[in-house]
Motif scaffolding. Structure first.
Motif, PDB file in Angstrom:
ATOM      1  N   ASP A 105       0.854  -1.186   0.000  1.00 15.02           N
ATOM      2  CA  ASP A 105       0.000   0.000   0.000  1.00 15.02           C
ATOM      3  C   ASP A 105       0.889   1.234   0.000  1.00 15.02           C
ATOM      4  N   ASP A 109       0.870   7.979  -5.548  1.00 14.48           N
ATOM      5  CA  ASP A 109       0.161   8.781  -6.547  1.00 14.48           C
ATOM      6  C   ASP A 109      -0.149  10.184  -6.061  1.00 14.48           C
ATOM      7  N   ASN A 127      -3.378   3.778  -1.617  1.00 10.19           N
ATOM      8  CA  ASN A 127      -3.920   2.816  -2.551  1.00 10.19           C
ATOM      9  C   ASN A 127      -3.040   1.570  -2.551  1.00 10.19           C
ATOM     10  N   PHE A 129      -0.875  -1.393  -4.635  1.00 13.15           N
ATOM     11  CA  PHE A 129      -0.122  -1.560  -5.869  1.00 13.15           C
ATOM     12  C   PHE A 129       0.511  -2.947  -5.933  1.00 13.15           C
ATOM     13  N   ARG A 139      -1.504  -0.280 -10.269  1.00 18.78           N
ATOM     14  CA  ARG A 139      -2.385  -0.029  -9.137  1.00 18.78           C
ATOM     15  C   ARG A 139      -3.550  -1.010  -9.176  1.00 18.78           C
ATOM     16  N   SER A 142      -8.280   1.615  -6.204  1.00 22.04           N
ATOM     17  CA  SER A 142      -8.284   3.076  -6.345  1.00 22.04           C
ATOM     18  C   SER A 142      -9.608   3.662  -5.877  1.00 22.04           C
TER      19      SER A 142
END
Length: 344
Positions: A105, A109, A127, A129, A139, A142
């Protein structure tokens, strides 16, 4: 100021609850951790997670002047290799597909700034990934709001995580390509820190259940400021589809990072037991039926983040900013210590 007063009120209520529950001393069993050795000595490492071959670990660590990132670290040489992007902040990471692929996590971004680290902070910029040993990153989650606190099933088919996708902090699963997201919990309040059992059939997590309308309103208000209402919190288990949920503990304190012991019949966790308002956390072990509570570490400012090697012989954990590895020496639980789940 209002947040500080709220936390003080929580602490006062917690002390009143714990005084009735812990009149007797909790047994200390430090001998359950044998041959304890430091894996890191930098004072800024945590969240170990074993590779599937048991030779290295994914950890979260902070280099000088930088935000926390995920790193692979070799047991023998202690050599590190960056496993995340180097941008933003990372809180957890877990390997899949024989450690050629891993998830983490991150707030990458949202830019270069570091995320808030205070306990209970759940920034919406987190988020989830996926990264590979070839450097291919994508990702997976989201949703609007927080997505983090990841773990992977032993079959490596499912990722379990905490998400604000439904407006509240709940437990979700998805496949490792980010598809087929499914919400498992549906109770107002915080549900988080999920961890798969070693057979992949069950999930343990910690939860603060907001049962009154007044508390639900407060939880929602705090979440709008990026804060989770965490105290008190208890240990819960459910099956991997979110059914047959059962509460394991009723401590009235704060519990963190519950993890399945290798036998799938006990849980290792961090807590500020028995002083529910305290800021010091130690490692504890409890049977899956809620009995047999023992304390595993002493004298720590903050101990937690337990993770077991694939063969169950070793435990990695965090203590005061460093990752340690120890032999797991706990004897088997009594044979009559059964799962509280009707369908184990």
């Amino acid at each position: 100021m209002r947040f500080a007063i709220w936390m003080l009120a929580l602490g006062t209520a917690a002390v009143a609850q714990q005084s009735a529950r812990f009149g007797a001393q909790i047994p200390i069993q430090t001998e359950f951790l044998g041959n304890v050795q430091p894996l890191t000595t930098d004072g800024v490492s945590r969240k170990p997670h074993w590779s599937t071959d048991g030779q290295r670990l994914l950890i979260v660590s902070t280099e000088a002047g930088k935000c926390p990132q995920a790193y692979w670290i070799e047991q023998g040489t202690k050599e590190r290799k960056l496993a995340s992007s180097g941008k933003g902040s990372v809180r957890s990471a877990a390997p899949i597909l024989r450690s050629r692929i891993w998830i983490f996590d991150s707030t990458q971004d949202a830019g270069e700034a570091c995320a808030e680290t205070k306990l209970g902070s759940v920034p919406a910029s987190f988020n989830i990934f996926l990264n590979t040993d070839k450097g291919k990153m994508q990702r997976l989650a989201s949703a609007t709001g927080y997505d983090g606190e990841v773990d992977v099933s032993p079959s490596e088919k499912l990722i379990v995580y905490t998400s604000q996708a439904s407006g509240d902090l709940e437990i979700w699963t998805m496949e490792f390509d980010g598809m087929n997201k499914r919400q498992l919990t549906h109770s107002p309040g915080y549900d988080g820190d999920p961890n798969f059992s070693n057979d992949g059939k069950r999930i343990v997590f910690r939860s603060h259940r907001a049962r009154s309308l007044e508390l639900q309103k407060l939880v929602k208000e705090e979440l709008s400021y990026g804060r989770a209402y965490l105290a008190p919190s208890e240990i819960f288990v459910m099956d991997r589809k979110g059914s047959d949920e059962k509460q394991i503990t009723s401590f009235g304190c704060t519990v963190l990072h519950p993890t399945w012991a290798p036998d799938n019949r006990r849980i290792v966790f961090a807590s500020n037991l028995p002083n529910c308002a305290g800021e010091h956390f130690e490692l504890f072990l409890v049977n899956l039926d809620g009995s047999g509570l023992v304390q595993l570490t002493t004298g720590s400012k903050s101990a937690g983040d337990a993770s077991f090697s694939p063969d169950g012989r070793f435990i990695a954990y965090t203590r005061d900013g460093n990752v340690y590895i120890a032999d797991w020496m706990a004897p088997a639980p009594p044979p009559d210590t059964l799962s509280p789940l009707s369908k184990p």
